[in-house]
Design an enzyme around this catalytic site. Structure first.
Site, PDB file in Angstrom:
ATOM      1  N   ARG A  69       0.839  -1.203   0.000  1.00  0.00           N
ATOM      2  CA  ARG A  69       0.000   0.000   0.000  1.00  0.00           C
ATOM      3  C   ARG A  69       0.874   1.253   0.000  1.00  0.00           C
ATOM      4  NH1 ARG A  69      -4.931   1.269  -1.463  1.00  0.00           N
ATOM      5  NH2 ARG A  69      -5.338  -0.908  -0.881  1.00  0.00           N
ATOM      6  N   SER A  78      -2.434  -3.511   8.697  1.00  0.00           N
ATOM      7  CA  SER A  78      -3.761  -4.078   8.473  1.00  0.00           C
ATOM      8  C   SER A  78      -3.815  -4.741   7.097  1.00  0.00           C
ATOM      9  CB  SER A  78      -4.816  -2.967   8.525  1.00  0.00           C
ATOM     10  OG  SER A  78      -4.639  -2.068   7.428  1.00  0.00           O
ATOM     11  N   HIS A 114      -5.486  -3.620   4.672  1.00  0.00           N
ATOM     12  CA  HIS A 114      -5.370  -2.532   3.701  1.00  0.00           C
ATOM     13  C   HIS A 114      -3.910  -2.212   3.404  1.00  0.00           C
ATOM     14  CE1 HIS A 114      -6.161   1.666   2.141  1.00  0.00           C
ATOM     15  NE2 HIS A 114      -7.053   0.942   1.483  1.00  0.00           N
ATOM     16  N   CYS A 115      -3.081  -2.230   4.424  1.00  0.00           N
ATOM     17  CA  CYS A 115      -1.659  -1.903   4.249  1.00  0.00           C
ATOM     18  C   CYS A 115      -0.933  -2.920   3.380  1.00  0.00           C
ATOM     19  CB  CYS A 115      -0.959  -1.839   5.601  1.00  0.00           C
ATOM     20  SG  CYS A 115      -1.704  -0.721   6.800  1.00  0.00           S
ATOM     21  N   ALA A 116      -1.442  -4.145   3.337  1.00  0.00           N
ATOM     22  CA  ALA A 116      -0.775  -5.236   2.623  1.00  0.00           C
ATOM     23  C   ALA A 116      -1.313  -5.443   1.219  1.00  0.00           C
ATOM     24  CB  ALA A 116      -0.905  -6.532   3.418  1.00  0.00           C
TER      25      ALA A 116
END
Length: 344
Positions: A87, A327, A329-331
Site C-alpha cells: 500500500r 492491516s 489494507h496496508c498489505a
C-alpha cells in the site's frame, strides 16, 4: 507534477487486480513472528483470489515457499523486496477521461527514513512496468496509506504524515494540496491532525477514517480512555462531523469501535487493533477479526448493512500482520479496471 486530467478512483470501483508483496523478513519481523506473517499473507491472497486476480511480488529465494502457501490462482512475480507493505511502497493508480491508466510514484522513503527501503523504493516503478502503464513522477514524498479518496474529488489525509519534515521539509499545506490535487484529480482535501511518532507511519489516514461511498465514512474509535488513540479518534470524530465533501454534502459517519481484547500471543505496543483497515475488492470486503466476538460482529454488520450490501464481508484473522502495526489494507494495493482493459 502530473496533469490534472488524471484521477484516482475510489477503492470500490472495479479492479483489474490486487497487488501484494510476500516481503516479510526475519530481520524486520523476527524469527517467531515471521511464519505467522507469511501465513497471513497467503490466506489473504488466496481469499482475495476468489474474487479477482492477485499478483504477489516475491523474492527469488522465497519463490518455492510462496508457491507452497499460495493457491495456484495467485500469480507470483519475482521482485527484490524489503518488506510487505505494498500500500505504501507500490504506486497509486490513476485513470484519465479516455480510460488511459497510469501509476503514480509517491517516492517511498521508509516512512521518513525509519526503515531500510533500498529495494522497496523501486517497487512502484516495478509494478508500473509489470502493469504496462506509464509511471508518473511526483515531487511529494508520502505513502499510499496516507491518502483516502472518494473518487469524486474529495480526499482525507493526516497532517502528521504528509506535513512532516521527515518527508516534505519546507512544504506548506498549500504546497501539498497543490501537488496532490494535480496528481490524483482532487479538488478538496480534508485534513485530520494525526499524530507524529506514535507508529512508524506517523498516523496514516487508513487507520482512522475511510470512504465507503460518496460522503459515507467508516471512522475508527478507541473507547478505552487509557489508550492514546482514545483522544485522537475522538478528535477525528468531532472534526469530521462538521465537514462536507466537495459537493457541500455533510459527511455521514459510521463508527467502528476498536476491539476490547486481542490475541495475547500477538499483543504488543505496535499491535494495530482496529477495523478501519478493511480492503474492498470486486464483490467482497476483506475485514480483520481479532477474537473479540462482540466487536468483530459489530464491525462486520456495520460494513455489510451500511456500506456494502451487495458485497460479501469476509472476516480474516490477521494477528501476525496486526502485530507489525499494519492491516489488510496496508498489505494490498488495487489496480483499477479501465475501459481499455475491457477492450483488450
Amino acid at each position: 507534477m502530473a496533469s490534472s486530467n488524471w484521477r484516482m478512483p475510489a477503492e470500490d470501483a472495479p479492479h483489474l487486480r490486487t497487488w501484494m508483496a510476500f516481503g516479510a523478513s526475519e530481520r524486520i519481523w523476527g524469527r517467531d513472528l515471521l511464519p505467522e506473517v507469511r501465513r497471513n499473507l497467503a490466506i489473504l491472497a488466496n481469499t482475495i483470489a476468489r474474487y479477482e486476480p492477485v499478483t504477489m511480488l516475491v523474492r527469488e529465494a522465497e519463490y518455492d515457499l510462496a508457491a507452497e502457501l499460495m493457491d495456484p490462482a495467485v500469480e507470483l512475480v519475482v521482485c527484490p523486496l524489503d518488506d510487505l507493505w505494498i500500500r505504501d511502497t507500490g504506486p497509486v493508480f490513476v485513470l484519465d477521461q479516455r480510460g488511459q491508466k497510469a501509476a503514480v510514484n509517491l517516492n517511498f522513503n521508509g516512512w521518513g527514513e525509519k526503515q531500510a527501503h533500498t529495494q522497496d523504493a523501486q517497487v512502484a516503478a516495478f509494478v508500473a512496468e509489470q502493469a504496462g502503464v506509464e509511471l508518473l513522477g511526483a515531487d511529494i514524498v508520502m505513502e499510499g496509506g496516507g491518502i483516502e479518496v472518494d473518487g469524486l474529488g474529495t480526499a482525507l489525509a493526516t497532517e502528521s504524515c504528509i506535513l512532516n519534515d521527515n518527508r516534505n521539509p519546507g512544504w506548506t499545506k498549500a504546497d501539498c494540496e497543490a501537488e496532490l490535487k494535480a496528481l490524483l484529480g482532487l479538488e478538496k482535501i480534508i485534513w485530520l491532525p494525526g499524530v507524529r511518532g506514535q507508529d512508524i507511519t506517523d498516523g496514516h489516514i487508513d487507520f482512522y477514517a475511510r470512504f465507503a461511498k460518496k460522503n459515507v465514512l467508516a471512522v475508527g474509535y478507541e473507547p478505552d480512555p487509557s489508550f492514546a488513540d482514545h483522544a485522537i479518534t475522538q478528535e477525528n470524530i468531532d472534526l469530521l462531523r462538521g465537514e462536507t465533501d466537495l459537493r457541500n454534502v455533510s459527511l455521514q459517519l459510521n463508527i467502528l469501535e476498536a476491539p476490547g481484547v486481542v490475541n495475547p500471543d500477538y499483543e504488543s505496543d505496535e499491535f494495530a487493533a482496529g477495523y478501519v483497515g478493511f480492503y474492498v475488492c470486486n464483490d467482497a470486503v476483506m475485514l480483520q477479526s481479532f477474537g473479540d466476538e462482540a466487536a468483530d460482529t459489530q464491525a462486520r454488520q456495520v460494513l455489510k448493512r451500511i456500506y456494502f450490501p451487495d458485497r460479501e464481508v469476509v472476516q480474516i484473522q490477521m494477528d501476525g500482520i496486526a502485530a507489525g502495526g499494519g492491516s489488510i489494507h496496508c498489505a494490498t494495493q488495487q489496480e483499477p479496471l479501465s475501459p481499455i482493459d475491457l477492450e483488450g
